[in-house]
Design a protein around this motif. Sequence first.
Motif, PDB file in Angstrom:
ATOM      1  N   LYS A   1      38.395  60.282  37.756  1.00 33.34           N
ATOM      2  CA  LYS A   1      37.101  60.938  37.586  1.00 33.34           C
ATOM      3  C   LYS A   1      35.880  60.124  37.784  1.00 33.34           C
ATOM      4  CE  LYS A   1      39.385  64.718  35.021  1.00 33.34           C
ATOM      5  NZ  LYS A   1      39.199  65.520  33.710  1.00 33.34           N
ATOM      6  N   GLU A   2      35.848  58.848  36.616  1.00 33.12           N
ATOM      7  CA  GLU A   2      34.476  58.182  36.612  1.00 33.12           C
ATOM      8  C   GLU A   2      34.691  56.840  37.173  1.00 33.12           C
ATOM      9  OE1 GLU A   2      33.302  57.812  32.731  1.00 33.12           O
ATOM     10  OE2 GLU A   2      32.862  59.985  32.216  1.00 33.12           O
ATOM     11  N   ASN A   3      33.502  56.417  37.993  1.00 30.27           N
ATOM     12  CA  ASN A   3      33.662  55.317  38.490  1.00 30.27           C
ATOM     13  C   ASN A   3      33.487  54.163  37.457  1.00 30.27           C
ATOM     14  OD1 ASN A   3      30.847  55.474  37.696  1.00 30.27           O
ATOM     15  ND2 ASN A   3      30.166  54.346  39.611  1.00 30.27           N
ATOM     16  N   ARG A   4      33.943  52.889  37.911  1.00 23.82           N
ATOM     17  CA  ARG A   4      33.826  51.749  37.106  1.00 23.82           C
ATOM     18  C   ARG A   4      33.017  50.624  37.837  1.00 23.82           C
ATOM     19  NH1 ARG A   4      38.954  49.667  34.097  1.00 23.82           N
ATOM     20  NH2 ARG A   4      37.209  48.415  33.195  1.00 23.82           N
ATOM     21  N   GLN A   5      32.308  50.213  36.961  1.00 25.31           N
ATOM     22  CA  GLN A   5      31.543  48.938  37.685  1.00 25.31           C
ATOM     23  C   GLN A   5      31.503  47.784  36.897  1.00 25.31           C
ATOM     24  OE1 GLN A   5      27.146  49.411  38.175  1.00 25.31           O
ATOM     25  NE2 GLN A   5      27.561  51.401  36.888  1.00 25.31           N
ATOM     26  N   GLY A   6      31.427  46.552  37.224  1.00 21.23           N
ATOM     27  CA  GLY A   6      31.510  45.216  36.676  1.00 21.23           C
ATOM     28  C   GLY A   6      31.443  43.833  37.370  1.00 21.23           C
ATOM     29  N   GLU A   7      31.667  43.038  36.914  1.00 23.00           N
ATOM     30  CA  GLU A   7      31.770  41.808  37.529  1.00 23.00           C
ATOM     31  C   GLU A   7      32.918  40.841  37.353  1.00 23.00           C
ATOM     32  OE1 GLU A   7      27.732  40.833  36.722  1.00 23.00           O
ATOM     33  OE2 GLU A   7      28.613  38.905  35.614  1.00 23.00           O
ATOM     34  N   GLN A   8      33.164  39.967  38.130  1.00 27.98           N
ATOM     35  CA  GLN A   8      34.313  38.994  37.851  1.00 27.98           C
ATOM     36  C   GLN A   8      34.223  37.754  38.551  1.00 27.98           C
ATOM     37  OE1 GLN A   8      37.341  41.528  40.449  1.00 27.98           O
ATOM     38  NE2 GLN A   8      38.452  39.836  39.628  1.00 27.98           N
ATOM     39  N   PHE A   9      34.596  36.601  37.922  1.00 28.72           N
ATOM     40  CA  PHE A   9      35.044  35.486  38.750  1.00 28.72           C
ATOM     41  C   PHE A   9      36.451  35.657  39.461  1.00 28.72           C
ATOM     42  CE2 PHE A   9      36.959  31.191  38.548  1.00 28.72           C
ATOM     43  CZ  PHE A   9      36.139  30.587  39.513  1.00 28.72           C
ATOM     44  N   VAL A  10      36.588  35.375  40.695  1.00 35.65           N
ATOM     45  CA  VAL A  10      37.868  35.535  41.570  1.00 35.65           C
ATOM     46  C   VAL A  10      38.375  34.060  41.235  1.00 35.65           C
ATOM     47  CG1 VAL A  10      38.979  36.083  43.630  1.00 35.65           C
ATOM     48  CG2 VAL A  10      36.826  37.197  42.755  1.00 35.65           C
ATOM     49  N   GLU A  11      39.317  33.909  40.578  1.00 33.56           N
ATOM     50  CA  GLU A  11      40.075  32.474  40.127  1.00 33.56           C
ATOM     51  C   GLU A  11      40.999  32.176  41.426  1.00 33.56           C
ATOM     52  OE1 GLU A  11      41.696  30.008  36.578  1.00 33.56           O
ATOM     53  OE2 GLU A  11      41.317  32.135  36.364  1.00 33.56           O
ATOM     54  N   GLU A  12      41.735  33.455  41.704  1.00 39.75           N
ATOM     55  CA  GLU A  12      42.757  32.805  42.749  1.00 39.75           C
ATOM     56  C   GLU A  12      42.461  33.810  44.105  1.00 39.75           C
ATOM     57  OE1 GLU A  12      44.645  30.484  42.326  1.00 39.75           O
ATOM     58  OE2 GLU A  12      45.021  30.142  40.423  1.00 39.75           O
ATOM     59  N   HIS A  13      43.219  33.583  45.150  1.00 39.54           N
ATOM     60  CA  HIS A  13      43.126  34.420  46.292  1.00 39.54           C
ATOM     61  C   HIS A  13      43.862  35.685  46.031  1.00 39.54           C
ATOM     62  CE1 HIS A  13      41.675  30.898  48.369  1.00 39.54           C
ATOM     63  NE2 HIS A  13      42.892  30.318  48.532  1.00 39.54           N
TER      64      HIS A  13
ATOM     65  N   LYS B   1      38.712  35.604  48.966  1.00 40.91           N
ATOM     66  CA  LYS B   1      38.714  34.096  48.624  1.00 40.91           C
ATOM     67  C   LYS B   1      38.406  33.746  47.095  1.00 40.91           C
ATOM     68  CE  LYS B   1      36.732  30.040  50.728  1.00 40.91           C
ATOM     69  NZ  LYS B   1      35.605  29.564  51.756  1.00 40.91           N
ATOM     70  N   ARG B   2      39.256  32.644  46.793  1.00 44.58           N
ATOM     71  CA  ARG B   2      39.057  32.156  45.337  1.00 44.58           C
ATOM     72  C   ARG B   2      37.773  31.469  45.040  1.00 44.58           C
ATOM     73  NH1 ARG B   2      40.680  26.752  43.841  1.00 44.58           N
ATOM     74  NH2 ARG B   2      40.986  25.483  45.767  1.00 44.58           N
ATOM     75  N   ASN B   3      37.369  31.212  43.841  1.00 46.18           N
ATOM     76  CA  ASN B   3      36.309  30.688  43.402  1.00 46.18           C
ATOM     77  C   ASN B   3      34.950  31.177  43.716  1.00 46.18           C
ATOM     78  OD1 ASN B   3      37.692  28.664  42.119  1.00 46.18           O
ATOM     79  ND2 ASN B   3      37.479  27.254  43.741  1.00 46.18           N
ATOM     80  N   GLN B   4      34.759  32.566  43.511  1.00 45.98           N
ATOM     81  CA  GLN B   4      33.505  33.158  43.872  1.00 45.98           C
ATOM     82  C   GLN B   4      33.273  34.164  42.897  1.00 45.98           C
ATOM     83  OE1 GLN B   4      33.378  35.780  47.506  1.00 45.98           O
ATOM     84  NE2 GLN B   4      35.551  35.701  47.744  1.00 45.98           N
ATOM     85  N   LEU B   5      31.943  34.630  42.891  1.00 40.49           N
ATOM     86  CA  LEU B   5      31.445  35.487  41.881  1.00 40.49           C
ATOM     87  C   LEU B   5      31.373  36.777  42.693  1.00 40.49           C
ATOM     88  CD1 LEU B   5      28.856  33.694  40.113  1.00 40.49           C
ATOM     89  CD2 LEU B   5      31.147  34.114  39.011  1.00 40.49           C
ATOM     90  N   ILE B   6      31.844  38.092  42.206  1.00 40.43           N
ATOM     91  CA  ILE B   6      31.807  39.207  42.681  1.00 40.43           C
ATOM     92  C   ILE B   6      31.355  40.391  41.826  1.00 40.43           C
ATOM     93  CG2 ILE B   6      33.126  40.954  43.689  1.00 40.43           C
ATOM     94  CD1 ILE B   6      34.633  38.835  45.427  1.00 40.43           C
ATOM     95  N   LYS B   7      30.365  41.277  42.146  1.00 47.71           N
ATOM     96  CA  LYS B   7      30.246  42.528  41.605  1.00 47.71           C
ATOM     97  C   LYS B   7      31.030  43.638  42.260  1.00 47.71           C
ATOM     98  CE  LYS B   7      25.531  41.645  39.674  1.00 47.71           C
ATOM     99  NZ  LYS B   7      25.721  41.978  38.241  1.00 47.71           N
ATOM    100  N   PHE B   8      31.571  44.682  41.553  1.00 48.39           N
ATOM    101  CA  PHE B   8      32.343  45.559  42.142  1.00 48.39           C
ATOM    102  C   PHE B   8      31.827  47.053  41.482  1.00 48.39           C
ATOM    103  CE2 PHE B   8      34.693  44.329  38.364  1.00 48.39           C
ATOM    104  CZ  PHE B   8      34.902  45.584  37.695  1.00 48.39           C
ATOM    105  N   VAL B   9      32.163  48.103  42.296  1.00 49.24           N
ATOM    106  CA  VAL B   9      32.210  49.527  41.931  1.00 49.24           C
ATOM    107  C   VAL B   9      33.128  50.150  42.386  1.00 49.24           C
ATOM    108  CG1 VAL B   9      30.770  51.715  41.735  1.00 49.24           C
ATOM    109  CG2 VAL B   9      29.646  49.445  42.038  1.00 49.24           C
TER     110      VAL B   9
END
Length: 265
Positions: free
Chosen positions: A18-30, A60-68
């Motif tokens: 039903k509801e969307n989720r948003q946030g951010e994460q540090f991608v530690e591994e591929h 790819k690992r070692n990057q910051l990403i925002k997601f929805v």
Amino acid sequence: MAIVSNNNARISYSCYYKENRQGEQFVEEHILSFQLSGSLLLNTGSKVYEFNAGDFRFIKRNQLIKFVKQPQPEGEFRSISVHFDQDLLRDISLEYGYTATLPSSESIISLKPGPLLTGYVDSILSLHRDGVVLTRELQALKLREGVLMLIEVEPKLKDILFNFSQPHKIDLQAFMEKNFRFNVQMQRFAYLTGRSLATFKRDFKKIFDTTPGNWLLNRRLKEAHYLIKEKNRSASHVYLEVGFEDLSHFSYAFKGKYGISPSRL
């Protein structure tokens, strides 16, 4: 939801209703990921990617990403993700002689669906549907299969998978201007710019003539002011986008800087 029997699960199944989720994460591994239903927006700070049902992606690992994460109308958001840790990749590199030969600047790569990719994901999904929980040993075999399959599907991934270098010292000012919207700890910013925390703070002071904390607060407020005043955005939508965790804290800091609440602006 993990589909393995230990706390270090590398294969996971995500499902939201039903509801969307948003946030951010540090991608530690591929990560290899497949979109089963719904849609996913990924923002690296310099580019936005959209994935829909049936799409494969390599992150790819070692990057910051925002997601929805957006479920389909009256439906679900579902995806499968496989995380490849560095120990596994080093073992495969030694066993098969795989090495990275060219640097790669690609952060997220769309992969063309084909029998190898589809068959690999189908085998994981069949285990999930049947309620099979993988042991650590079976998980390791499945991860190894995934790495070898990726190399076959997209040979240029060798230059990413088998590049074991750590982030090198980069332009601090350019990095912070690109990534100030990410709400992560200072240690993470320091690591991604190729610095110890002490060196990061020292270099930051030389460049910006202030502390990282003060600069981030003011830079985020400046961006929020622009979005609200010039782009007609609401405070309730802006505060997460510019890196604040809490709306009330954002409103308090905004009024302290500009003398007016963001809602009145």
